[in-house]
Design a protein around this motif. Structure first.
Motif, short mmCIF file in Angstrom:
data_model
loop_
_atom_site.label_atom_id
_atom_site.label_comp_id
_atom_site.label_asym_id
_atom_site.label_seq_id
_atom_site.Cartn_x
_atom_site.Cartn_y
_atom_site.Cartn_z
N TYR A 116 0.80 -1.31 0.14
CA TYR A 116 -0.08 -0.03 0.10
C TYR A 116 0.94 1.29 -0.09
CZ TYR A 116 -3.69 -3.54 0.96
OH TYR A 116 -4.46 -4.60 0.75
N ARG A 117 2.05 1.07 0.56
CA ARG A 117 2.72 2.25 0.59
C ARG A 117 3.46 2.39 -0.68
NH1 ARG A 117 8.18 1.14 3.51
NH2 ARG A 117 8.74 0.20 1.53
N TYR A 118 4.00 1.39 -1.27
CA TYR A 118 4.63 1.26 -2.68
C TYR A 118 3.98 1.49 -3.86
CZ TYR A 118 8.08 0.41 -6.11
OH TYR A 118 8.82 0.74 -7.26
N ALA A 119 2.64 1.02 -4.03
CA ALA A 119 1.98 0.88 -4.88
C ALA A 119 0.63 1.63 -4.80
CB ALA A 119 1.60 -0.43 -5.56
N GLY A 120 0.37 2.27 -3.81
CA GLY A 120 -0.81 3.09 -3.19
C GLY A 120 -1.25 4.13 -4.54
N ALA A 121 -0.11 4.83 -4.69
CA ALA A 121 -0.60 6.03 -5.91
C ALA A 121 -0.99 5.42 -7.15
CB ALA A 121 0.77 6.64 -5.92
N VAL A 122 -0.30 4.43 -7.71
CA VAL A 122 -0.79 3.97 -8.85
C VAL A 122 -2.19 3.13 -8.92
CG1 VAL A 122 -0.26 1.72 -10.56
CG2 VAL A 122 1.99 3.40 -9.70
N GLU A 123 -2.45 2.67 -7.87
CA GLU A 123 -3.78 2.10 -7.74
C GLU A 123 -4.58 3.25 -7.75
OE1 GLU A 123 -4.76 -1.01 -8.23
OE2 GLU A 123 -2.45 -1.41 -8.66
N ALA A 124 -4.60 4.16 -6.82
CA ALA A 124 -5.58 5.25 -6.48
C ALA A 124 -5.49 6.10 -7.79
CB ALA A 124 -4.97 6.02 -5.42
N VAL A 125 -4.73 6.28 -8.61
CA VAL A 125 -4.81 7.28 -9.78
C VAL A 125 -5.81 6.55 -10.89
CG1 VAL A 125 -3.65 7.64 -12.05
CG2 VAL A 125 -2.54 8.21 -9.81
N LYS A 126 -5.88 5.13 -10.82
CA LYS A 126 -6.86 4.66 -11.70
C LYS A 126 -8.27 5.26 -11.56
CE LYS A 126 -4.38 0.03 -11.71
NZ LYS A 126 -4.50 -1.27 -11.35
N TYR A 127 -8.56 5.38 -10.32
CA TYR A 127 -9.94 6.08 -9.93
C TYR A 127 -10.11 7.58 -9.81
CZ TYR A 127 -10.07 0.95 -9.02
OH TYR A 127 -9.90 -0.30 -9.22
N GLY A 128 -9.04 8.36 -10.33
CA GLY A 128 -9.07 9.95 -10.22
C GLY A 128 -8.65 10.46 -9.05
N ALA A 129 -7.93 9.66 -8.00
CA ALA A 129 -7.51 10.43 -6.59
C ALA A 129 -6.29 11.61 -7.32
CB ALA A 129 -6.76 9.36 -5.88
N VAL A 130 -6.44 12.41 -6.36
CA VAL A 130 -5.17 13.46 -6.66
C VAL A 130 -4.24 13.57 -5.57
CG1 VAL A 130 -6.86 15.06 -7.67
CG2 VAL A 130 -6.61 15.23 -4.98
N GLY A 131 -4.24 12.55 -4.51
CA GLY A 131 -3.10 12.45 -3.55
C GLY A 131 -3.39 11.11 -2.73
N VAL A 132 -2.22 10.72 -1.99
CA VAL A 132 -2.33 9.58 -1.12
C VAL A 132 -1.76 9.77 0.14
CG1 VAL A 132 -1.38 7.26 -1.24
CG2 VAL A 132 -2.47 7.89 -3.03
N ILE A 133 -2.34 9.52 1.17
CA ILE A 133 -1.91 9.29 2.30
C ILE A 133 -1.54 8.19 2.99
CG2 ILE A 133 -2.05 10.22 4.85
CD1 ILE A 133 -1.03 12.45 3.16
N THR A 134 -0.55 7.24 3.63
CA THR A 134 -0.48 5.88 3.83
C THR A 134 -0.16 6.11 5.15
OG1 THR A 134 0.29 5.12 1.69
CG2 THR A 134 0.69 3.79 3.31
N ARG A 135 -0.83 5.23 6.00
CA ARG A 135 -0.51 4.96 7.44
C ARG A 135 0.82 4.42 7.62
NH1 ARG A 135 -3.85 3.28 12.06
NH2 ARG A 135 -2.46 2.37 13.50
N SER A 136 1.73 4.86 8.44
CA SER A 136 2.95 4.31 8.67
C SER A 136 3.23 2.98 9.04
CB SER A 136 3.70 5.20 9.90
OG SER A 136 3.71 6.62 9.43
N LEU A 137 4.12 2.32 8.50
CA LEU A 137 4.23 0.93 8.77
C LEU A 137 5.11 0.78 10.00
CD1 LEU A 137 5.10 -0.41 5.23
CD2 LEU A 137 2.80 0.00 6.34
N SER A 138 4.33 0.50 11.15
CA SER A 138 4.93 0.54 12.25
C SER A 138 3.80 -0.07 13.39
CB SER A 138 5.35 1.93 13.01
OG SER A 138 5.80 1.78 14.34
N LEU A 139 4.32 -1.01 14.45
CA LEU A 139 3.46 -1.55 15.34
C LEU A 139 3.21 -0.43 16.47
CD1 LEU A 139 4.61 -5.20 14.79
CD2 LEU A 139 2.08 -4.39 14.60
#
Length: 469
Positions: free
Chosen positions: A178-201
Motif C-alpha cells: 500500500y505504501r509502494y503501489a498506493g499511488a498507482v492504484e489510486a490514480v486509476k480512480y481519479g485520486a489527486v493524492g495519497v496518504i498512507t498509514r506508517s508501517l509501524s506497530l
C-alpha cells in the motif's frame, strides 16, 4: 591512545590469537570470536561515526559520499588484501522542506498531522494540496468504491500492521504494497493524492517514510504520496467515522533529480586454498534521511566490516576469499546489489555463500537460509555451536535484498535474524538513531555473523571444493 586506532590493537591481539587458533576445536574458535567481539569489537564506534559524524545517507547525497569514503578508509586500516570502490549509478531524490499537513473539522478547526513524503514521490503544488479524504483499508475497496466516489479526493490507506503476527516481517509485508503501489492504484480512480498509514506497530507521532513507485505512469498523471503517523492515522479514522466531508491539506517539495555516480565499497581477504570461491558478507550503506540510519542499515554495515576484522583478530586464515560488500542504494532502487551481481557474473566469479545483515542491531536470534535441503542440513549440523549464545533460529526462508541477485541453483544465501519486535518502531523514521542501538547486542550480532562465515569457509557446501587440511 586514540580509540579508533584499529591497527595497533588488532596486531597486538592477533599475535596472541594466532598462537592458539590452529589447535582449537570449532567450539573453542567460536568462543574466541565472541570474546574478541565483546571485549574488543569495533562495530559500535564505527556506527557512532556513521550516525553522528555523517548522519542519514540517502542515495546520491553528500552524506552517502562521505560514508563511502569513510568506510573505505576504515577497511584499508584493517590490512585486508584488497579494498576498492565499485561504481554504480544511483537515483537521487531530495526531500526538500519539512512537510506540513492538517485536516479541517466540520466547525472549521484545523488539526495538524505528522506526515512525511514517501521516497520517490512527486511534490504537491507549491501552495499545497487540499481535497476531501476517503479512507480505505485495501485495494479491493478502491474498486468497490469506484471513480464516482474517489475522483478528486485524497485516498487514505489505513492498513495497520497485523499485531498478532509474531513475525513482524510478515506483518510488514502484509502492508508494504500500500505504501509502494498506493499511488498507482489510486490514480486509476481519479485520486489527486495519497496518504498512507506508517508501517509501524508502535503508536506514536512519527511518520515512517519508504520507497514508492509510479510504474509506467506518465509524469503528468503522478500524484503526491505521503506517510502519516500511526497516532494521526487513528485520529483521522475516528473523525471520518462520523464526518464524511473532511478535507486534508498537505504540502511537500520533494524532487526526483538525475541519476548520480556512487559506489559499492568492497574489501576482501584472499583465500589461501580456494581463492576463486567467494563468500560475501554485507549490508547497505545508504539509508533514509529522517534519522541517521543506525538500525537500517548502519548496524549491518559495521557488523559486516567487523566480520573481516574479527577473523583476522582471531587468527583465522580463510581458505576461501571472504568479501565485505557495503551496498549502495538498497532503499530506493537496489542498484548496488544488482550491479555487484552483474559484475560478478560478467567476471565468472563463483559466489558459494552470501550473508546479509539488514534487520537492525538488535539481539541476534539466528539465520534465515536460502539453500537446498542438503546444504540446509549442513548448516543445521553447526546449530549446537551457537546454543551457548542463545542463537536458536535456523530456518529456511529469505536472505537479504542486496544479496538476492547473487542467487543461483547451487549457492547458499542467508540473512542474520535479530529479535525483530522493536525493529519497525524505528524503521524509516526519525528515531532510527544511534541512541536506539545497544552496544552489546550489536557486537553479539557481529560475532554471530563471523562464526557462521568461519564455519562456511572451513566446511563449505555440496557445491564447494573439498577442503584438504
Amino acid at each position: 591512545m586514540n580509540r579508533f586506532n584499529v591497527k595497533q590493537i588488532m596486531l597486538t591481539m592477533a599475535l596472541v590469537c594466532n598462537v592458539i587458533v590452529s589447535g582449537q576445536t570449532d567450539e573453542e574458535t567460536v568462543r574466541t570470536i565472541y570474546s574478541a567481539s565483546l571485549n574488543n569489537g569495533y562495530s559500535y564506534q564505527w556506527l557512532d561515526h556513521l550516525s553522528n559524524a555523517i548522519g542519514g545517507r540517502l542515495s546520491g547525497s553528500e552524506n552517502a559520499e562521505k560514508a563511502v569514503q569513510y568506510t573505505k578508509a576504515e577497511l584499508e586500516k584493517l590490512g585486508l588484501d584488497k579494498v576498492w570502490l565499485q561504481p554504480v549509478m544511483v537515483p537521487k531524490w531530495v526531500r526538500g522542506d519539512k512537510e506540513t499537513g492538517y485536516y479541517f473539522l466540520e466547525d472549521g478547526t484545523k488539526v495538524p498531522v505528522n506526515i512525511c513524503a514517501l521516497g520517490g514521490s512527486v511534490p504537491t503544488p507549491n501552495e499545497g494540496l487540499r481535497a476531501e479524504v476517503i479512507e480505505v483499508t485495501d485495494f479491493s475497496q478502491l474498486e468497490q468504491l469506484g471513480e464516482d466516489a474517489i475522483k478528486g479526493k485524497i485516498v487514505f490507506y489505513n492498513r495497520p500492521m497485523q499485531a498478532d503476527l509474531i513475525s513482524t516481517l510478515e506483518a510488514y509485508s502484509g502492508c508494504s504494497s500500500y505504501r509502494y503501489a498506493g499511488a498507482v492504484e489510486a490514480v486509476k480512480y481519479g485520486a489527486v493524492g495519497v496518504i498512507t498509514r506508517s508501517l509501524s506497530l508502535r503508536q506514536d507521532d512519527l511518520p515512517h517514510t519508504g520507497s514508492m513507485g509510479y510504474a509506467d505512469l506518465p509524469n503528468e498523471k503522478r500524484i503526491p504520496s505521503a506517510a502519516i503517523s500511526t497516532n494521526d492515522a487513528n485520529a483521522l479514522s475516528e473523525v471520518l467515522k462520523t464526518s464524511e466531508d473532511i478535507e486534508l491539506h498537505f504540502r511537500q517539495t520533494c524532487q526526483q533529480m538525475d541519476d548520480v555516480l556512487s559506489y559499492n565499497v568492497i574489501g576482501e581477504i584472499t583465500g589461501s586454498t580456494y581463492p576463486d570461491e567467494y563468500i560475501v558478507v554485507g549490508g547497505h550503506l545508504d539509508s533514509w534521511d529522517l534519522g541517521d540510519g543506525s538500525h537500517d542499515d548502519g548496524a549491518g554495515v559495521v557488523q559486516s566490516m567487523d566480520v573481516l576484522r574479527l577473523l583476522k583478530l582471531s587468527g583465522i586464515q580463510p581458505k576461501r576469499t571472504i568479501r565485505v560488500v557495503l551496498f549502495m542504494n538498497e532503499e530506493n532502487g537496489l542498484r548496488g546489489g544488482r550491479e555487484y551481481a552483474r559484475v560478478a557474473k560478467e567476471k565468472g566469479e563463483n559466489h558459494v555463500f552470501a550473508l546479509e545483515s539488514d534487520l537492525g542491531g538488535f539481539t541476534p536470534r539466528g539465520f534465515s537460509i536460502q539453500a537446498s535441503e542438503q546444504d540446509y542440513q549442513r548448516i543445521l549440523e553447526w546449530k549446537s555451536l551457537f546454543k551457548p549464545y542463545l542463537i536458536h533460529y535456523f530456518e529456511l526462508g529469505g536472505s537479504g535484498a542486496d544479496i538476492g541477485p547473487l542467487k543461483n541453483d547451487t549457492n547458499v544465501l542467508a540473512g542474520l535474524r535479530p529479535d525483530s519486535q522493536r525493529y519497525f518502531d524505528h524503521h524509516h523514521a526519525a528515531n532510527d538513531t544511534f541512541d536506539a542501538v545497544n552496544k552489546r547486542e550489536l557486537e553479539l550480532g557481529a560475532a554471530t555473523m563471523t562464526s557462521l562465515i568461519y564455519l562456511v569457509d572451513k566446511y563449505g557446501f555440496n557445491q564447494s571444493s573439498p577442503i584438504k587440511d
